[in-house]
Scaffold this motif. Structure first.
Motif, PDB file in Angstrom:
ATOM      1  N   LYS A   1      -7.916   0.459  -1.759  1.00 40.40           N
ATOM      2  CA  LYS A   1      -7.735  -0.892  -1.749  1.00 40.40           C
ATOM      3  C   LYS A   1      -8.634  -1.814  -1.952  1.00 40.40           C
ATOM      4  O   LYS A   1      -9.796  -1.495  -1.864  1.00 40.40           O
ATOM      5  N   CYS A   2      -8.105  -3.305  -2.586  1.00 41.24           N
ATOM      6  CA  CYS A   2      -9.439  -3.771  -3.593  1.00 41.24           C
ATOM      7  C   CYS A   2      -9.327  -5.550  -2.175  1.00 41.24           C
ATOM      8  O   CYS A   2      -8.283  -5.871  -1.576  1.00 41.24           O
ATOM      9  N   THR A   3     -10.908  -5.887  -2.139  1.00 33.80           N
ATOM     10  CA  THR A   3     -10.764  -6.787  -0.993  1.00 33.80           C
ATOM     11  C   THR A   3     -10.345  -7.494  -1.440  1.00 33.80           C
ATOM     12  O   THR A   3     -10.400  -8.454  -3.262  1.00 33.80           O
TER      13      THR A   3
ATOM     14  N   LYS B   1       0.858   4.172  -3.441  1.00 30.88           N
ATOM     15  CA  LYS B   1       1.147   5.863  -2.844  1.00 30.88           C
ATOM     16  C   LYS B   1       2.066   6.413  -4.199  1.00 30.88           C
ATOM     17  O   LYS B   1       2.423   8.189  -4.481  1.00 30.88           O
TER      18      LYS B   1
ATOM     19  N   ALA C   1       1.079  -0.868   0.093  1.00 31.98           N
ATOM     20  CA  ALA C   1       0.056   0.111   0.133  1.00 31.98           C
ATOM     21  C   ALA C   1       0.974   1.459  -0.305  1.00 31.98           C
ATOM     22  O   ALA C   1       0.411   2.549  -0.632  1.00 31.98           O
TER      23      ALA C   1
ATOM     24  N   VAL D   1      -5.432   5.965  -4.443  1.00 31.46           N
ATOM     25  CA  VAL D   1      -5.476   4.711  -4.298  1.00 31.46           C
ATOM     26  C   VAL D   1      -6.208   3.542  -3.580  1.00 31.46           C
ATOM     27  O   VAL D   1      -6.864   4.067  -3.141  1.00 31.46           O
TER      28      VAL D   1
ATOM     29  N   TYR E   1      -4.530   0.669  -7.971  1.00 28.10           N
ATOM     30  CA  TYR E   1      -5.581  -0.820  -7.286  1.00 28.10           C
ATOM     31  C   TYR E   1      -4.842  -0.989  -6.134  1.00 28.10           C
ATOM     32  O   TYR E   1      -3.674  -2.206  -7.033  1.00 28.10           O
ATOM     33  N   VAL E   2      -4.539  -1.898  -5.293  1.00 27.60           N
ATOM     34  CA  VAL E   2      -4.231  -2.250  -3.938  1.00 27.60           C
ATOM     35  C   VAL E   2      -4.666  -3.943  -4.030  1.00 27.60           C
ATOM     36  O   VAL E   2      -5.840  -3.504  -3.578  1.00 27.60           O
ATOM     37  N   TYR E   3      -3.669  -4.788  -4.120  1.00 26.17           N
ATOM     38  CA  TYR E   3      -4.629  -5.813  -3.337  1.00 26.17           C
ATOM     39  C   TYR E   3      -3.292  -6.554  -2.161  1.00 26.17           C
ATOM     40  O   TYR E   3      -2.181  -6.935  -2.632  1.00 26.17           O
ATOM     41  N   GLU E   4      -4.180  -6.604  -1.263  1.00 26.35           N
ATOM     42  CA  GLU E   4      -2.522  -6.692  -0.416  1.00 26.35           C
ATOM     43  C   GLU E   4      -3.046  -7.751   0.708  1.00 26.35           C
ATOM     44  O   GLU E   4      -4.729  -7.733   1.026  1.00 26.35           O
ATOM     45  N   HIS E   5      -2.416  -8.847   0.707  1.00 25.04           N
ATOM     46  CA  HIS E   5      -2.672 -10.445   1.090  1.00 25.04           C
ATOM     47  C   HIS E   5      -2.069 -10.861   1.965  1.00 25.04           C
ATOM     48  O   HIS E   5      -0.465 -10.997   1.253  1.00 25.04           O
TER      49      HIS E   5
END
Length: 293
Positions: free
Chosen positions: A143-145, A16, A12, A141, A27-31
């Protein structure tokens, strides 16, 4: 709109950093499940974003990871994929003209995907100009699920180790290129000494690699790498289009060739019509003497 997708763990903050370069949306896919590169998880995340945003074109870096990801995406969306593009153009109809080498680099194919979307392509490193910073960035930015199914992978990482990073020729600022006019290992060593004196690397044309003088990691050309150094010195290089198309954007091109009609002279900024066996040792000595002074 220019949109970027980033995925992984702890991405994330990196997202930026892209906004000052004119990106509209990141689009951010963070996991935690995205730690390391698992192609199936990454494909799920990117496919989710494509399905939601419905872009006209999807560009992916032509890296080892990108070449694994891109065909999975094009298959899922039943669309075309052009690999290793060296030039891109957009028509008024939004059709993207994708240009890449074909038939062993002997021709430049122009490919268009007209009946399906998104148009997918992998793009070679450094074939595009670096984006310039904008004064008043307005991007955001998002944040995607990430669902559990999306982060679940059939790939298991048993062990990993950090490989010492080596500077590749497409990251190098100074290159000396040995062409077919360099006839032996001893002569290759002569060119290598010039490269080392300048603080750069030695690179090769395709015929030199095929003759066993170099490896593909140090090959410039459509079947090798695209480079944009500050200075490139070619030694005994004829200047075939397969080579020049992948180095023509260097800031300063110096060509050494005994043939005044050599094609390389049409691309070079400075042309030296002389025997490279006389010129290269003298250049090396001049550089070394200047360092000592």
């Amino acid at each position: 709109m220019n949109c970027v997708l980033v995925g992984g763990e702890g991405t994330a903050e990196n997202a930026k950093k892209l906004l000052p370069y004119g990106v509209d949306t990141v689009y951010v896919y963070e996991h935690p499940g995205f730690e390391g590169f698992r192609a199936d998880c990454c494909a799920d995340a990117v496919a989710d974003c494509i399905a939601a945003t419905k872009p006209s074109s999807v560009l992916i870096g032509a890296t080892a990871l990108g070449r694994s990801l891109a065909p999975r995406l094009s298959t899922r969306f039943h669309t075309g994929l052009t690999a290793d593009c060296t030039t891109l153009d957009i028509e008024p109809s939004t059709d993207m003209v994708q240009i890449r080498p074909a038939f062993g680099g002997n021709i430049m194919a122009q490919i268009a995907i007209r009946r399906s979307r998104p148009q997918c392509a992998t793009v070679r490193y450094r074939v595009m100009d670096r984006a310039e910073r904008v004064q008043n960035p307005t991007g955001s930015v998002v944040k995607c699920t990430v669902t559990d199914d999306m982060a679940r992978s059939r790939i298991r990482i048993l062990s990993s180790e950090v490989i010492e990073k080596q500077k590749t020729i497409d990251e190098e600022d100074i290159l000396v290129v040995a062409g077919r006019g360099v006839r032996s290992e001893k002569d290759v060593a002569m060119c290598r000494r010039l490269a080392e004196a300048l603080g750069g690397q030695l690179a090769f044309t395709r015929p030199m690699v095929e003759n066993g003088f170099g490896d593909q990691m140090h090959q410039i050309g459509l079947s090798g790498r695209t480079v944009r150094p500050r200075l490139i010195i070619t030694c005994g290089v004829s200047g075939a289009i397969q080579f020049t198309s992948c180095m023509k954007d260097a800031e300063c091109i110096v060509a050494i060739n005994s043939d005044p009609e050599a094609q390389i002279f049409k691309t070079a900024h400075y042309c030296i019509v002389d025997d490279l066996y006389q010129v290269v040792p003298r250049l090396t000595a001049l550089v070394q003497n200047r360092k000592e002074d």
